[in-house]
Design a protein around this motif. Sequence first.
Motif, PDB file in Angstrom:
ATOM      1  N   PHE A   4       0.812  -1.209   0.000  1.00 35.14           N
ATOM      2  CA  PHE A   4       0.000   0.000   0.000  1.00 35.14           C
ATOM      3  C   PHE A   4       0.852   1.269   0.000  1.00 35.14           C
ATOM      4  CE2 PHE A   4      -2.643  -3.170   2.253  1.00 35.14           C
ATOM      5  CZ  PHE A   4      -3.637  -3.275   1.298  1.00 35.14           C
ATOM      6  N   THR A   5       2.140   1.170  -0.258  1.00 39.25           N
ATOM      7  CA  THR A   5       3.056   2.305  -0.141  1.00 39.25           C
ATOM      8  C   THR A   5       2.619   3.513  -0.953  1.00 39.25           C
ATOM      9  OG1 THR A   5       4.889   0.803   0.265  1.00 39.25           O
ATOM     10  CG2 THR A   5       5.446   3.024  -0.402  1.00 39.25           C
ATOM     11  N   ASP A   6       2.197   3.317  -2.182  1.00 37.82           N
ATOM     12  CA  ASP A   6       1.880   4.442  -3.060  1.00 37.82           C
ATOM     13  C   ASP A   6       0.400   4.793  -3.084  1.00 37.82           C
ATOM     14  OD1 ASP A   6       4.554   4.676  -3.771  1.00 37.82           O
ATOM     15  OD2 ASP A   6       4.349   3.187  -5.366  1.00 37.82           O
ATOM     16  N   HIS A   7      -0.355   4.328  -2.112  1.00 39.93           N
ATOM     17  CA  HIS A   7      -1.792   4.595  -2.071  1.00 39.93           C
ATOM     18  C   HIS A   7      -2.107   5.630  -0.998  1.00 39.93           C
ATOM     19  CE1 HIS A   7      -2.924   1.246  -4.696  1.00 39.93           C
ATOM     20  NE2 HIS A   7      -1.928   0.597  -4.134  1.00 39.93           N
ATOM     21  N   GLY A   8      -3.171   6.354  -1.211  1.00 38.83           N
ATOM     22  CA  GLY A   8      -3.682   7.250  -0.178  1.00 38.83           C
ATOM     23  C   GLY A   8      -4.542   6.431   0.766  1.00 38.83           C
ATOM     24  N   PRO A   9      -5.495   7.069   1.416  1.00 37.66           N
ATOM     25  CA  PRO A   9      -6.396   6.329   2.306  1.00 37.66           C
ATOM     26  C   PRO A   9      -7.150   5.247   1.529  1.00 37.66           C
ATOM     27  CG  PRO A   9      -6.649   8.692   2.611  1.00 37.66           C
ATOM     28  CD  PRO A   9      -5.768   8.489   1.408  1.00 37.66           C
ATOM     29  N   ILE A  10      -7.286   4.080   2.157  1.00 31.92           N
ATOM     30  CA  ILE A  10      -8.002   2.976   1.515  1.00 31.92           C
ATOM     31  C   ILE A  10      -9.020   2.396   2.484  1.00 31.92           C
ATOM     32  CG2 ILE A  10      -6.109   2.365  -0.025  1.00 31.92           C
ATOM     33  CD1 ILE A  10      -5.542   0.039   1.901  1.00 31.92           C
ATOM     34  N   ASP A  11     -10.006   1.723   1.945  1.00 32.95           N
ATOM     35  CA  ASP A  11     -11.015   1.034   2.740  1.00 32.95           C
ATOM     36  C   ASP A  11     -10.481  -0.363   3.045  1.00 32.95           C
ATOM     37  OD1 ASP A  11     -13.181  -0.335   3.774  1.00 32.95           O
ATOM     38  OD2 ASP A  11     -14.587   0.348   2.250  1.00 32.95           O
ATOM     39  N   LEU A  12      -9.992  -0.553   4.260  1.00 31.50           N
ATOM     40  CA  LEU A  12      -9.373  -1.826   4.624  1.00 31.50           C
ATOM     41  C   LEU A  12     -10.348  -2.988   4.575  1.00 31.50           C
ATOM     42  CD1 LEU A  12      -7.067  -0.723   7.552  1.00 31.50           C
ATOM     43  CD2 LEU A  12      -6.405  -1.352   5.225  1.00 31.50           C
ATOM     44  N   ALA A  13     -11.595  -2.740   4.935  1.00 32.46           N
ATOM     45  CA  ALA A  13     -12.579  -3.818   4.898  1.00 32.46           C
ATOM     46  C   ALA A  13     -12.718  -4.347   3.474  1.00 32.46           C
ATOM     47  CB  ALA A  13     -13.928  -3.338   5.426  1.00 32.46           C
ATOM     48  N   ASP A  14     -12.736  -3.462   2.500  1.00 31.94           N
ATOM     49  CA  ASP A  14     -12.867  -3.873   1.108  1.00 31.94           C
ATOM     50  C   ASP A  14     -11.557  -4.450   0.572  1.00 31.94           C
ATOM     51  OD1 ASP A  14     -14.286  -4.054  -1.412  1.00 31.94           O
ATOM     52  OD2 ASP A  14     -13.026  -2.382  -2.076  1.00 31.94           O
ATOM     53  N   ALA A  15     -10.438  -3.864   0.963  1.00 35.06           N
ATOM     54  CA  ALA A  15      -9.144  -4.253   0.402  1.00 35.06           C
ATOM     55  C   ALA A  15      -8.596  -5.546   0.992  1.00 35.06           C
ATOM     56  CB  ALA A  15      -8.129  -3.132   0.620  1.00 35.06           C
ATOM     57  N   LEU A  16      -8.929  -5.859   2.250  1.00 34.64           N
ATOM     58  CA  LEU A  16      -8.279  -7.006   2.894  1.00 34.64           C
ATOM     59  C   LEU A  16      -9.209  -8.014   3.569  1.00 34.64           C
ATOM     60  CD1 LEU A  16      -5.234  -5.205   4.558  1.00 34.64           C
ATOM     61  CD2 LEU A  16      -5.189  -6.768   2.616  1.00 34.64           C
ATOM     62  N   LEU A  17     -10.183  -7.546   4.317  1.00 33.18           N
ATOM     63  CA  LEU A  17     -10.986  -8.475   5.120  1.00 33.18           C
ATOM     64  C   LEU A  17     -11.711  -9.500   4.262  1.00 33.18           C
ATOM     65  CD1 LEU A  17     -12.450  -6.194   7.914  1.00 33.18           C
ATOM     66  CD2 LEU A  17     -10.579  -7.836   8.089  1.00 33.18           C
ATOM     67  N   ASP A  18     -11.707 -10.728   4.731  1.00 31.98           N
ATOM     68  CA  ASP A  18     -12.389 -11.864   4.109  1.00 31.98           C
ATOM     69  C   ASP A  18     -11.784 -12.294   2.777  1.00 31.98           C
ATOM     70  OD1 ASP A  18     -14.174 -12.023   6.278  1.00 31.98           O
ATOM     71  OD2 ASP A  18     -15.434 -10.475   5.370  1.00 31.98           O
ATOM     72  N   ARG A  19     -10.626 -11.805   2.444  1.00 36.83           N
ATOM     73  CA  ARG A  19      -9.958 -12.257   1.214  1.00 36.83           C
ATOM     74  C   ARG A  19      -9.178 -13.534   1.494  1.00 36.83           C
ATOM     75  NH1 ARG A  19      -8.880  -8.426  -3.415  1.00 36.83           N
ATOM     76  NH2 ARG A  19     -10.162  -6.643  -2.898  1.00 36.83           N
ATOM     77  N   GLN A  20      -9.114 -14.399   0.484  1.00 37.08           N
ATOM     78  CA  GLN A  20      -8.342 -15.633   0.577  1.00 37.08           C
ATOM     79  C   GLN A  20      -6.860 -15.287   0.642  1.00 37.08           C
ATOM     80  OE1 GLN A  20      -9.829 -18.821   0.468  1.00 37.08           O
ATOM     81  NE2 GLN A  20      -7.831 -19.542   1.083  1.00 37.08           N
ATOM     82  N   ILE A  21      -6.111 -16.009   1.475  1.00 35.01           N
ATOM     83  CA  ILE A  21      -4.659 -15.832   1.572  1.00 35.01           C
ATOM     84  C   ILE A  21      -4.009 -17.066   0.959  1.00 35.01           C
ATOM     85  CG2 ILE A  21      -2.686 -15.520   3.104  1.00 35.01           C
ATOM     86  CD1 ILE A  21      -4.687 -14.513   5.235  1.00 35.01           C
ATOM     87  N   THR A  22      -3.075 -16.834   0.035  1.00 38.79           N
ATOM     88  CA  THR A  22      -2.325 -17.938  -0.563  1.00 38.79           C
ATOM     89  C   THR A  22      -0.842 -17.609  -0.525  1.00 38.79           C
ATOM     90  OG1 THR A  22      -2.471 -17.008  -2.790  1.00 38.79           O
ATOM     91  CG2 THR A  22      -4.199 -18.562  -2.147  1.00 38.79           C
ATOM     92  N   GLY A  23      -0.044 -18.653  -0.610  1.00 40.53           N
ATOM     93  CA  GLY A  23       1.393 -18.467  -0.726  1.00 40.53           C
ATOM     94  C   GLY A  23       1.768 -18.214  -2.167  1.00 40.53           C
ATOM     95  N   GLU A  24       2.987 -17.795  -2.388  1.00 39.71           N
ATOM     96  CA  GLU A  24       3.461 -17.552  -3.752  1.00 39.71           C
ATOM     97  C   GLU A  24       3.441 -18.835  -4.582  1.00 39.71           C
ATOM     98  OE1 GLU A  24       6.729 -14.066  -3.455  1.00 39.71           O
ATOM     99  OE2 GLU A  24       7.114 -15.806  -2.170  1.00 39.71           O
ATOM    100  N   ASP A  25       3.518 -19.973  -3.909  1.00 37.90           N
ATOM    101  CA  ASP A  25       3.491 -21.273  -4.592  1.00 37.90           C
ATOM    102  C   ASP A  25       2.071 -21.833  -4.721  1.00 37.90           C
ATOM    103  OD1 ASP A  25       2.995 -21.885  -1.951  1.00 37.90           O
ATOM    104  OD2 ASP A  25       4.405 -23.559  -1.874  1.00 37.90           O
ATOM    105  N   GLY A  26       1.049 -21.059  -4.314  1.00 40.74           N
ATOM    106  CA  GLY A  26      -0.335 -21.499  -4.419  1.00 40.74           C
ATOM    107  C   GLY A  26      -0.896 -22.161  -3.174  1.00 40.74           C
TER     108      GLY A  26
END
Length: 129
Positions: A4-26
């Motif tokens: 998020f370095t180059d972003h202004g304020p963001i909606d964290l609920a929309d950007a992160l919450l309840d999203r699937q987390i995977t590794g770089e290898d899937g």
Amino acid sequence: MNPFTDHGPIDLADALLDRQITGEDGTVVGKVDDLELREENGTYVVDALLVGPEALSDRIDGPIGKLLRQLGRGFRAGAPQRIPLNAVRRIEPTVVVTTAIAHATGSPSEDWLRRRIVDRIPGAGRASR
């Protein structure tokens, strides 16, 4: 690395919450159940992603939250699993974390299901061979 370095304020609920987390290898880790924040110069900064029923239960009030807390105790004792923000490589439809973090962060519900149900099925140990 902060995605998020180059972003202004963001909606964290929309950007992160309840999203699937995977590794770089899937490798599938779980979903982002909550966020760990810290205050810095009057604003809040995300320190880590929290995974597990204990983290999710803190977001939900009432009987469902209570049920999730009880289920979390059944899966394992302790605090939610914590994925530091510097382990996040990119945010797509899924949150992609380093392979090392993905392998180190197990899903408590999957572990419980494997231990209590799948491992008890005759022949389950040979199913993937």
